[in-house]
Design an enzyme around this catalytic site. Structure first.
Site, PDB file in Angstrom:
ATOM      1  N   PRO A   9       0.789  -1.227   0.000  1.00 17.60           N
ATOM      2  CA  PRO A   9       0.000   0.000   0.000  1.00 17.60           C
ATOM      3  C   PRO A   9       0.828   1.287   0.000  1.00 17.60           C
ATOM      4  CG  PRO A   9      -0.134  -1.112   2.132  1.00 17.60           C
ATOM      5  CD  PRO A   9       0.513  -2.065   1.172  1.00 17.60           C
ATOM      6  N   ASN A  10       0.323   2.228  -0.738  1.00 15.32           N
ATOM      7  CA  ASN A  10       0.866   3.594  -0.845  1.00 15.32           C
ATOM      8  C   ASN A  10       2.177   3.700  -1.621  1.00 15.32           C
ATOM      9  OD1 ASN A  10      -1.207   4.993   0.675  1.00 15.32           O
ATOM     10  ND2 ASN A  10      -0.447   3.838   2.435  1.00 15.32           N
ATOM     11  N   ARG A  17       5.134  11.110  -1.691  1.00 15.24           N
ATOM     12  CA  ARG A  17       5.235  10.852  -0.248  1.00 15.24           C
ATOM     13  C   ARG A  17       6.434  11.611   0.329  1.00 15.24           C
ATOM     14  NH1 ARG A  17       4.426   4.600   1.158  1.00 15.24           N
ATOM     15  NH2 ARG A  17       4.069   5.533   3.214  1.00 15.24           N
ATOM     16  N   TYR A  22      11.274   8.583   1.657  1.00 14.16           N
ATOM     17  CA  TYR A  22      10.985   7.756   0.478  1.00 14.16           C
ATOM     18  C   TYR A  22      11.613   8.257  -0.822  1.00 14.16           C
ATOM     19  CZ  TYR A  22       7.528   6.229   3.900  1.00 14.16           C
ATOM     20  OH  TYR A  22       6.931   5.766   5.043  1.00 14.16           O
ATOM     21  N   ASN A  71       8.386  -5.103  -0.936  1.00 20.35           N
ATOM     22  CA  ASN A  71       8.212  -4.008   0.009  1.00 20.35           C
ATOM     23  C   ASN A  71       6.720  -4.010   0.338  1.00 20.35           C
ATOM     24  OD1 ASN A  71       7.987  -1.728   1.511  1.00 20.35           O
ATOM     25  ND2 ASN A  71       8.958  -0.349   0.018  1.00 20.35           N
ATOM     26  N   ALA A  74       3.122  -0.613   4.731  1.00 21.41           N
ATOM     27  CA  ALA A  74       2.620  -0.671   6.110  1.00 21.41           C
ATOM     28  C   ALA A  74       2.209  -2.091   6.526  1.00 21.41           C
ATOM     29  CB  ALA A  74       1.434   0.277   6.253  1.00 21.41           C
ATOM     30  N   HIS A  77       4.235  -4.323   8.995  1.00 18.79           N
ATOM     31  CA  HIS A  77       4.125  -4.237  10.462  1.00 18.79           C
ATOM     32  C   HIS A  77       2.868  -4.885  11.010  1.00 18.79           C
ATOM     33  CE1 HIS A  77       7.187  -1.388   9.414  1.00 18.79           C
ATOM     34  NE2 HIS A  77       6.321  -0.593   8.808  1.00 18.79           N
ATOM     35  N   ASP A  84       2.145 -15.434   6.097  1.00 18.01           N
ATOM     36  CA  ASP A  84       1.785 -16.841   5.893  1.00 18.01           C
ATOM     37  C   ASP A  84       1.826 -17.231   4.417  1.00 18.01           C
ATOM     38  OD1 ASP A  84       1.476 -16.957   8.604  1.00 18.01           O
ATOM     39  OD2 ASP A  84      -0.701 -17.245   8.585  1.00 18.01           O
ATOM     40  N   GLU A  95      13.419  -8.775   1.446  1.00 24.10           N
ATOM     41  CA  GLU A  95      12.595  -7.656   1.934  1.00 24.10           C
ATOM     42  C   GLU A  95      13.287  -6.339   1.598  1.00 24.10           C
ATOM     43  OE1 GLU A  95      12.265  -7.735   6.195  1.00 24.10           O
ATOM     44  OE2 GLU A  95      10.855  -6.051   6.241  1.00 24.10           O
ATOM     45  N   HIS A  97      12.916  -1.902   1.973  1.00 21.44           N
ATOM     46  CA  HIS A  97      12.261  -0.672   2.424  1.00 21.44           C
ATOM     47  C   HIS A  97      13.077   0.523   1.964  1.00 21.44           C
ATOM     48  CE1 HIS A  97       9.459  -2.860   4.867  1.00 21.44           C
ATOM     49  NE2 HIS A  97      10.476  -3.585   5.311  1.00 21.44           N
ATOM     50  N   ARG A 104      12.790   4.372  12.960  1.00 23.17           N
ATOM     51  CA  ARG A 104      11.570   5.186  12.912  1.00 23.17           C
ATOM     52  C   ARG A 104      10.658   4.878  14.108  1.00 23.17           C
ATOM     53  NH1 ARG A 104       9.104   5.351   7.057  1.00 23.17           N
ATOM     54  NH2 ARG A 104       7.868   6.954   8.130  1.00 23.17           N
ATOM     55  N   ARG A 108       6.591   0.830  13.811  1.00 28.23           N
ATOM     56  CA  ARG A 108       7.239   0.220  12.640  1.00 28.23           C
ATOM     57  C   ARG A 108       8.279  -0.823  13.040  1.00 28.23           C
ATOM     58  NH1 ARG A 108       5.420   3.719   8.364  1.00 28.23           N
ATOM     59  NH2 ARG A 108       5.135   5.786   9.236  1.00 28.23           N
TER      60      ARG A 108
HETATM   61  C1  DQA Z   1       8.114   1.424   3.900  1.00 28.71           C
HETATM   62  C2  DQA Z   1       8.130   1.629   5.399  1.00 28.71           C
HETATM   63  C3  DQA Z   1       6.767   1.373   6.001  1.00 28.71           C
HETATM   64  O1  DQA Z   1       6.806   1.569   7.400  1.00 28.71           O
HETATM   65  C4  DQA Z   1       5.750   2.333   5.416  1.00 28.71           C
HETATM   66  O2  DQA Z   1       4.466   2.054   5.940  1.00 28.71           O
HETATM   67  C5  DQA Z   1       5.763   2.335   3.934  1.00 28.71           C
HETATM   68  C6  DQA Z   1       7.021   2.254   3.228  1.00 28.71           C
HETATM   69  C7  DQA Z   1       9.442   1.827   3.249  1.00 28.71           C
HETATM   70  O3  DQA Z   1       9.666   1.464   2.106  1.00 28.71           O
HETATM   71  O4  DQA Z   1      10.258   2.518   3.867  1.00 28.71           O
HETATM   72  O5  DQA Z   1       4.719   2.510   3.305  1.00 28.71           O
HETATM   73  O6  DQA Z   1       7.892   0.056   3.624  1.00 28.71           O
END
Ligand code: DQA
Length: 138
Positions: A9-10, A17, A22, A71, A74, A77, A84, A95, A97, A104, A108
């Protein structure tokens, strides 16, 4: 080698952002750079969703792939469901980020993806993705 690049998401809003965490490039630019980096060596399949269940279903449908760069945004977390689904995946899970989640907010600090990933690249903005692919290409 076939690799999934999954964003949660996002992450479709990158470029708009908070740049401090980011950076300023869009997800489209990141994905295009990953394509260039992959050359003809590996096949990349990209997926972004703001919906937890859709990400779970996507992972379930692609269990034959060799690796995942994820990635989860959110959902990192909160999502036992994505954890799963990744647990079903037999290939390598990396992974990613953009920000350094360890430095942070308290909320998180829980990271369900790290429990199933073999490696994590974080804190280098979009370079975290390129580092993840370089690692898999080696
Ligand atoms: C993120 C870190 C997460 O805590 C956050 O909710 C994101 C982006 C990152 O790439 O730094 O949406 O995954």
């Amino acid at each position: 080698m076939k690799i999934l690049v999954i964003n949660g998401p996002n992450l479709n809003m990158l470029g708009q952002r908070d740049k401090k965490y980011y950076g300023s490039v869009t997800l489209k630019v990141i994905n295009n750079n990953l394509k260039k980096q992959a050359l003809n060596k590996v096949k990349l399949k990209f997926y972004q969703s703001n919906c937890e269940g859709k990400i779970v279903t996507f992972i379930q449908k692609h269990l034959k792939y060799d690796a995942i760069i994820i990635n989860a945004g959110a959902y990192t977390h909160t999502s036992v469901a994505i954890h799963d689904a990744l647990e079903l995946f037999k290939g390598e899970i990396i992974e990613v980020h953009l920000s350094n989640i360890k430095e942070r907010e308290e909320f998180r600090q829980t990271d369900y993806i790290s429990l199933v990933a073999s490696k994590c690249f974080m804190g280098n903005k979009e370079k975290s993705y390129y580092d993840a692919l370089s690692y898999l290409l080696k």
